[in-house]
Design a protein around this motif. Structure first.
Motif, PDB file in Angstrom:
ATOM      1  N   ASN A 292       0.861  -1.186   0.000  1.00 41.02           N
ATOM      2  CA  ASN A 292       0.000   0.000   0.000  1.00 41.02           C
ATOM      3  C   ASN A 292       0.898   1.237   0.000  1.00 41.02           C
ATOM      4  O   ASN A 292       1.570   1.521   1.000  1.00 41.02           O
ATOM      5  CB  ASN A 292      -0.897  -0.014   1.242  1.00 41.02           C
ATOM      6  N   PRO A 293       0.931   1.994  -1.091  1.00 41.97           N
ATOM      7  CA  PRO A 293       1.835   3.152  -1.198  1.00 41.97           C
ATOM      8  C   PRO A 293       1.607   4.201  -0.119  1.00 41.97           C
ATOM      9  O   PRO A 293       2.529   4.927   0.256  1.00 41.97           O
ATOM     10  CB  PRO A 293       1.532   3.706  -2.595  1.00 41.97           C
ATOM     11  N   SER A 294       0.377   4.271   0.405  1.00 41.10           N
ATOM     12  CA  SER A 294       0.082   5.305   1.399  1.00 41.10           C
ATOM     13  C   SER A 294       0.414   4.877   2.829  1.00 41.10           C
ATOM     14  O   SER A 294       0.331   5.678   3.758  1.00 41.10           O
ATOM     15  CB  SER A 294      -1.402   5.696   1.327  1.00 41.10           C
TER      16      SER A 294
END
Length: 310
Positions: A292-294
């Protein structure tokens, strides 16, 4: 014996795995050995004289690992077909029951194969039907139960030490054959082992425990009394065999003077009692990790970590 050579031939991966397993097992064995205190020279001489060379260490571990891999197959077969297996371990104090049980369960799933070692009965349990405290520990379908001591306490330690009167012992001998036949009729496979050692070997093992602070906890007052009452225990064993060696659940005697051979012989024999075979297995694949990039990993407080002392 030829040593395994990693990264050679078509089965190099399997050989690498076996070498790693052997090294891990040997490390544990060395750890146990170096924990032994230095015995007096006299005891060491007696021990060496009374113990001829056993199986060579590497050969022993290779065979143990092979048998343990077969135990895993047995476990899978029991779970797949919902079989029920009970194994009873009885015998002389210090005869090696615990060592065999440890090697049997070492690589098995504790949710499938579990050990039952009951403490002395409570006052409430003493008022129950004798077999009542053991029944809740019997296996359901797909389970293996190993009894480290069992209902045969009644014809052994309870009888010899006076915890059961002659009427209670006689009632036990009257009831236990039918109780075990009931277990077998219910679908349980019941295997009974008696571990036997000589008088001299038991004396030597007790002496070693007395001189080993890491093993003194194994010597209970009851264990020490087994030396005094050796002949009474022998007579109790003989009557137990004579009256409870039924065709549905016969006794098997394991010669225990040589610990390594006793372990291998017992495990090999146990495997022969079950018609197990390979069972279907779903292929296991490792799923891809989800990123998850965030997401940002939090830094945890330093005091939560165990200090890196070594």
């Amino acid at each position: 014996m030829n040593e395994l050579k990693p990264n050679s031939g078509p089965n190099s991966g399997a050989k690498d795995w076996l070498e790693a397993e052997l090294e891990d097992t040997l490390d544990e064995d060395y750890e146990l050995e170096i924990s032994e205190p230095a015995l007096s020279l006299e005891i060491a001489k007696i021990y060496k004289k009374s113990h001829p060379p056993s199986i060579e260490r590497m050969a022993y571990f290779r065979e143990l690992l092979r048998l343990q891999s077969e135990l895993i197959k047995l476990q899978s077969w029991v779970a797949y077909h919902k079989k029920k297996l009970v194994v009873i371990f009885e015998g002389r104090d210090s005869a090696g029951k615990g060592g065999v049980i440890k090697r049997i369960t070492q690589r098995l799933n504790p949710r499938i194969a579990r050990v039952v070692a009951l403490p002395a009965p409570t006052e409430r349990e003493k008022s129950q039907w004798y077999f009542q405290r053991y029944v809740p520990h019997l296996p359901a379908g797909g389970e293996i139960v190993l009894f480290d001591r069992s209902w045969y306490n009644r014809s052994g330690v309870e009888r010899v030490m006076g915890f059961a009167n002659p009427e209670q012992v006689e009632e036990f001998f009257h009831d236990v054959p039918e109780f075990e036949r009931m277990l077998v009729r219910s679908g349980i496979t019941l295997v009974k082992y008696w571990f036997s050692i000589t008088d001299e070997e038991q004396q030597m093992r007790f002496l070693m425990r007395i001189h080993d602070p890491m093993k003194q906890w194994k010597l209970s007052p009851m264990d020490l009394q087994s030396r005094v009452r050796w002949e009474q225990y022998t007579k109790a064993k003989e009557e137990t065999f004579a009256r409870t060696n039924i065709k549905e659940a016969p006794w098997f005697i394991v010669e225990g003077n040589d610990k390594k051979r006793a372990r291998l012989n017992c495990i090999d024999h146990l495997l022969q009692q079950m018609p197990y075979e390979d069972v279907p297995h779903e292929e296991i694949t490792l799923p891809e990790r989800v990123f998850n990039p965030s997401y940002e990993r939090q830094v945890l407080p330093h005091e939560l970590y165990v200090p890196a002392k070594y």
